[in-house]
Design an enzyme around this catalytic site. Structure first.
Site, PDB file in Angstrom:
ATOM      1  N   CYS A 113       0.806  -1.223   0.000  1.00 29.41           N
ATOM      2  CA  CYS A 113       0.000   0.000   0.000  1.00 29.41           C
ATOM      3  C   CYS A 113       0.839   1.273   0.000  1.00 29.41           C
ATOM      4  O   CYS A 113       0.313   2.361  -0.246  1.00 29.41           O
ATOM      5  CB  CYS A 113      -0.943   0.001   1.195  1.00 29.41           C
ATOM      6  SG  CYS A 113      -2.002  -1.457   1.268  1.00 29.41           S
ATOM      7  N   HIS A 239      -2.945   6.785   2.382  1.00 23.26           N
ATOM      8  CA  HIS A 239      -3.487   5.540   1.863  1.00 23.26           C
ATOM      9  C   HIS A 239      -4.846   5.303   2.506  1.00 23.26           C
ATOM     10  O   HIS A 239      -4.994   5.417   3.727  1.00 23.26           O
ATOM     11  CB  HIS A 239      -2.527   4.386   2.170  1.00 23.26           C
ATOM     12  CG  HIS A 239      -3.161   3.048   2.069  1.00 23.26           C
ATOM     13  ND1 HIS A 239      -3.829   2.635   0.940  1.00 23.26           N
ATOM     14  CD2 HIS A 239      -3.256   2.023   2.974  1.00 23.26           C
ATOM     15  CE1 HIS A 239      -4.295   1.411   1.145  1.00 23.26           C
ATOM     16  NE2 HIS A 239      -3.964   1.022   2.358  1.00 23.26           N
ATOM     17  N   ASN A 269     -10.326  -0.139   0.164  1.00 25.01           N
ATOM     18  CA  ASN A 269      -8.864  -0.122   0.185  1.00 25.01           C
ATOM     19  C   ASN A 269      -8.352  -0.664  -1.152  1.00 25.01           C
ATOM     20  O   ASN A 269      -8.485  -1.851  -1.439  1.00 25.01           O
ATOM     21  CB  ASN A 269      -8.372  -0.983   1.349  1.00 25.01           C
ATOM     22  CG  ASN A 269      -6.867  -1.031   1.486  1.00 25.01           C
ATOM     23  OD1 ASN A 269      -6.138  -0.761   0.547  1.00 25.01           O
ATOM     24  ND2 ASN A 269      -6.391  -1.412   2.652  1.00 25.01           N
TER      25      ASN A 269
END
Length: 312
Positions: A113, A239, A269
């Site tokens: 990520c 993120h 996500n």
């Protein structure tokens, strides 16, 4: 120190949108359970799309926004942990799909990520070291291919997508970064291609503790490095892992209301794609006007983390 300018951005999402109510059909959950714990309402999942097609489409839009053609690009980096193939890389497949020049360096980078920020820093280093002007940097993920859709602790969190940026060196656009990792495998992991693949595994509580600690540390570290204060930052783009993580970190930093940009409710996500997707939304909504300072923070499996200051 030579800065880095983002000339254009783009994003690409699969057509299929899966709502929280849709997820009730195959896992023991509901909209209230998901929303209250994550802030997520919908996510996009690939059907006919792949990580490569998403990356190429996002890259094409970024080129159009930058007013450049594929032949202008001298470097392509794709940040991903869910490539379509173990080899060739997504970046090489994007090179072919978009018609990027023969002979330029194209490669994938896996920092989970945090990947897009690692890729930006890598692109800046290569632009500095080599005689090339423009780089195409993409974050792209097809996380649905590594999810166990009977595990509500993970499958409700993630979505597929891609975001891209065309960048060039520019002394008029100050840039700073920091990157780190600690080799903690057990918090979040998935086996790669091979005879014994596995679905994504995650210790949610451990990831939460890591994230709410590393975001403020990364922000403070970058502010100290640049000599700026949080009041001089116009947007913080983290993120998009969980709205509770972002809210907690913002409160810990005593950040003003609205400083932390959030779109996790729409996409879930998307790992390495989340920050460039945010930047493209913000750009197209007129939030990234000249002179705006944007502080980006990534964190993910590895465990990895990164932060960068972008000036528009």
């Amino acid at each position: 120190m030579t800065g880095l300018q983002i000339l254009g951005t783009g994003r690409s999402l699969p057509r299929k949108v899966l709502t929280n109510e849709d997820m009730r059909q195959f896992v023991d959950t509901n909209d209230e359970w998901i929303t209250s714990r994550t802030g997520i309402h919908t996510r996009h999942l690939c059907q006919e799309e792949t990580c490569t097609t998403l990356a190429a489409q996002a890259g094409k839009k970024a080129l159009e926004a930058a007013g450049l053609s594929p032949k202008d690009i001298g470097l392509c980096i794709v940040a991903t942990f869910t490539p379509q193939w173990a080899t060739p890389s997504v970046a090489c497949l994007v090179q072919k799909e978009l018609g990027l020049p023969y002979g330029i360096p194209c490669f994938d980078l896996n920092a989970a990520c945090s990947g897009f920020l690692y890729a930006l820093d890598t692109a800046r280093a290569l632009l500095t070291a080599h005689d090339t002007k423009y780089a195409l940097v993409i974050g792209a993920e097809q996380i649905s291919q590594v999810l166990d859709f009977s595990d509500r602790s993970t499958c409700v969190l993630f979505g597929d997508g891609a975001g891209a940026a065309v960048v060039t060196l520019s002394p008029q656009h100050p840039y700073a970064s920091l990157l780190g990792s600690d080799g903690a495998q057990s918090c979040i992991w998935a086996k790669g291609p091979g005879p014994d693949p596995s679905h994504l595994q995650m210790d949610g509580k451990a990831v939460f503790r890591f994230a709410v600690d590393i975001i403020p540390r990364a922000v403070h570290g970058l502010l100290e490095k640049t000599g700026l204060s949080l009041s001089q930052i116009h947007h913080v783009v983290c993120h998009q892992a969980n709205s509770r993580i972002l809210d907690y970190a913002a409160k810990k930093l005593q950040a003003p209301e609205g400083l932390f940009y959030q779109n996790i409710g729409r996409y879930g996500n998307t790992s390495a794609a989340s920050i460039p997707i945010c930047l493209d939304e913000m750009s197209r909504d007129g939030l990234l006007t000249p002179g705006k300072r944007v502080l980006c923070v990534g964190f993910g499996a590895g465990l990895t983390w990164g932060a960068c200051l972008l000036t528009f």
